[in-house]
Scaffold this motif. Sequence first.
Motif, PDB file in Angstrom:
ATOM      1  N   MET A  86     -37.705 -29.727 -72.500  1.00  0.00           N
ATOM      2  CA  MET A  86     -38.870 -29.575 -71.631  1.00  0.00           C
ATOM      3  C   MET A  86     -39.585 -30.922 -71.504  1.00  0.00           C
ATOM      4  SD  MET A  86     -42.416 -27.327 -72.018  1.00  0.00           S
ATOM      5  CE  MET A  86     -41.731 -25.766 -71.436  1.00  0.00           C
TER       6      MET A  86
ATOM      7  N   TRP B 268     -43.996 -21.948 -67.978  1.00  0.00           N
ATOM      8  CA  TRP B 268     -42.801 -21.599 -68.745  1.00  0.00           C
ATOM      9  C   TRP B 268     -43.204 -20.661 -69.871  1.00  0.00           C
ATOM     10  CZ3 TRP B 268     -40.516 -21.559 -73.495  1.00  0.00           C
ATOM     11  CH2 TRP B 268     -39.113 -21.537 -73.546  1.00  0.00           C
TER      12      TRP B 268
ATOM     13  N   ALA C 108     -43.110 -31.793 -70.048  1.00  0.00           N
ATOM     14  CA  ALA C 108     -44.322 -31.116 -69.590  1.00  0.00           C
ATOM     15  C   ALA C 108     -45.354 -32.151 -69.158  1.00  0.00           C
ATOM     16  CB  ALA C 108     -44.900 -30.232 -70.688  1.00  0.00           C
TER      17      ALA C 108
ATOM     18  N   LEU D 286     -39.012 -31.276 -76.906  1.00  0.00           N
ATOM     19  CA  LEU D 286     -40.258 -31.234 -76.146  1.00  0.00           C
ATOM     20  C   LEU D 286     -40.872 -32.623 -75.997  1.00  0.00           C
ATOM     21  CD1 LEU D 286     -42.664 -29.807 -74.790  1.00  0.00           C
ATOM     22  CD2 LEU D 286     -43.571 -29.346 -77.085  1.00  0.00           C
TER      23      LEU D 286
ATOM     24  N   ARG E 178     -38.676 -22.780 -79.452  1.00  0.00           N
ATOM     25  CA  ARG E 178     -37.748 -23.819 -79.897  1.00  0.00           C
ATOM     26  C   ARG E 178     -38.489 -24.786 -80.820  1.00  0.00           C
ATOM     27  NH1 ARG E 178     -36.465 -21.611 -75.362  1.00  0.00           N
ATOM     28  NH2 ARG E 178     -34.485 -21.787 -74.248  1.00  0.00           N
TER      29      ARG E 178
ATOM     30  N   TRP F  88     -43.121 -23.085 -75.547  1.00  0.00           N
ATOM     31  CA  TRP F  88     -41.875 -23.777 -75.905  1.00  0.00           C
ATOM     32  C   TRP F  88     -41.800 -23.998 -77.413  1.00  0.00           C
ATOM     33  CZ3 TRP F  88     -37.591 -25.529 -73.149  1.00  0.00           C
ATOM     34  CH2 TRP F  88     -36.732 -26.356 -73.855  1.00  0.00           C
ATOM     35  N   ALA F  89     -42.881 -24.472 -77.998  1.00  0.00           N
ATOM     36  CA  ALA F  89     -42.886 -24.771 -79.431  1.00  0.00           C
ATOM     37  C   ALA F  89     -42.611 -23.530 -80.273  1.00  0.00           C
ATOM     38  CB  ALA F  89     -44.224 -25.390 -79.821  1.00  0.00           C
TER      39      ALA F  89
ATOM     40  N   VAL G 164     -44.166 -34.424 -73.914  1.00  0.00           N
ATOM     41  CA  VAL G 164     -45.374 -34.223 -73.121  1.00  0.00           C
ATOM     42  C   VAL G 164     -45.690 -35.530 -72.416  1.00  0.00           C
ATOM     43  CG1 VAL G 164     -47.828 -33.668 -73.177  1.00  0.00           C
ATOM     44  CG2 VAL G 164     -46.231 -32.415 -74.640  1.00  0.00           C
TER      45      VAL G 164
ATOM     46  N   SER H   3     -47.672 -23.570 -71.579  1.00  0.00           N
ATOM     47  CA  SER H   3     -46.216 -23.717 -71.537  1.00  0.00           C
ATOM     48  C   SER H   3     -45.717 -24.496 -72.733  1.00  0.00           C
ATOM     49  CB  SER H   3     -45.803 -24.414 -70.234  1.00  0.00           C
ATOM     50  OG  SER H   3     -46.095 -23.613 -69.105  1.00  0.00           O
ATOM     51  N   ILE H   4     -46.450 -25.521 -73.140  1.00  0.00           N
ATOM     52  CA  ILE H   4     -46.088 -26.325 -74.313  1.00  0.00           C
ATOM     53  C   ILE H   4     -46.108 -25.454 -75.572  1.00  0.00           C
ATOM     54  CG2 ILE H   4     -46.913 -28.207 -75.795  1.00  0.00           C
ATOM     55  CD1 ILE H   4     -47.904 -29.537 -73.116  1.00  0.00           C
TER      56      ILE H   4
ATOM     57  N   ALA I  15     -45.481 -31.925 -79.620  1.00  0.00           N
ATOM     58  CA  ALA I  15     -44.426 -32.677 -78.936  1.00  0.00           C
ATOM     59  C   ALA I  15     -43.619 -33.529 -79.904  1.00  0.00           C
ATOM     60  CB  ALA I  15     -45.039 -33.572 -77.859  1.00  0.00           C
TER      61      ALA I  15
ATOM     62  N   SER J 234     -51.259 -30.110 -78.048  1.00  0.00           N
ATOM     63  CA  SER J 234     -50.044 -30.510 -77.321  1.00  0.00           C
ATOM     64  C   SER J 234     -49.461 -31.794 -77.900  1.00  0.00           C
ATOM     65  CB  SER J 234     -50.347 -30.697 -75.836  1.00  0.00           C
ATOM     66  OG  SER J 234     -50.669 -29.465 -75.221  1.00  0.00           O
TER      67      SER J 234
END
Length: 330
Positions: free
Chosen positions: A54, A43, A56, A78, A73, A69-70, A80, A65-66, A104, A100
Amino acid sequence: MSNPSVVIVSPALAGANNGNWRTAQRWKTLLSPACSARVVQQWPDANASADSVMLALHARRSAQSIENWAKARPGRGLAVVLTGTDLYQDIGSDPQAQRSLQLAQRLVVLQALGAQALPPECRSKARVVYQSTSARAELPKSARHLRAVMVGHLRQVKSPQTLFEAARLLCGREDIRIDHIGSADDDGLGDLARALASDCPGYRWLGALPHAQARQRIQRAHVLVHTSALEGGAHVIMEAVRSGTPVLASRVPGNVGMLGDGYAGYFPHGDAAALVALLEACRAGQGSKDRPAGLLDSLRTQCALRAPLFDPRAEQAALFQLLNELQPPP
């Protein structure tokens, strides 16, 4: 909860035929009554603009991807999902996995002891979501022998050497038979499995099987053997429990978190002699109508009590609760 668009990031896709992929696909199905859900390997992608949540899988392998995203957004949406290698290996030493955890809003563990492996400052973010599978009717089983099955690709983390050693210790017994399902991810372990099958007729290495066939083998077995060094929450354990097949498992946190601390079917990790003793105890008295309840009966009863934890309705309810917590305020 409004209807979110959920993206599930799985580092493994269909070709891997592993737990990550099956979890991603199952969650997509379970979430579908309440939201739009899709599975991606990375992503963002072309459809990323609509995503509001998400999930993940794997703190290290999905780390990019994490991170993405962070940045897109910050501070919202989020979760994990932590695997065994995350909990009991990567988060202790890998900077990407550690980051990660920090990024999250929620950390999903797949068994009751998972949160204990997290840094203390992260434990308040942890939520347990037990994985699930359909129930299968318990099948009639022969009293002439005990059939054990182990399901797992041949790699070091699954500790197949413990099963190999146990099979050699049982080589002279025709009344205890072992089937081993899984591809040889490690060529050396595959060579050992082939040699063992040649030397000990009671051991069969069946190689990789389609998931449906593996489940049928679990149904037909008297016990599932699970020798892993570490687990986040093994699919095969809950598949056995939901099929009425008791489990003999290494006493590691991922297994204890699924079966409970007082479960009678544990052996110390790597202890083949202790595994053999459990197999022999399961076999003892089998087939006698007037025998007292033995270990196999006790394990079956204990597993039946755990089975509701792995019901799809329970997993779906836990996922919906997770989405409620992750949804940004209106």
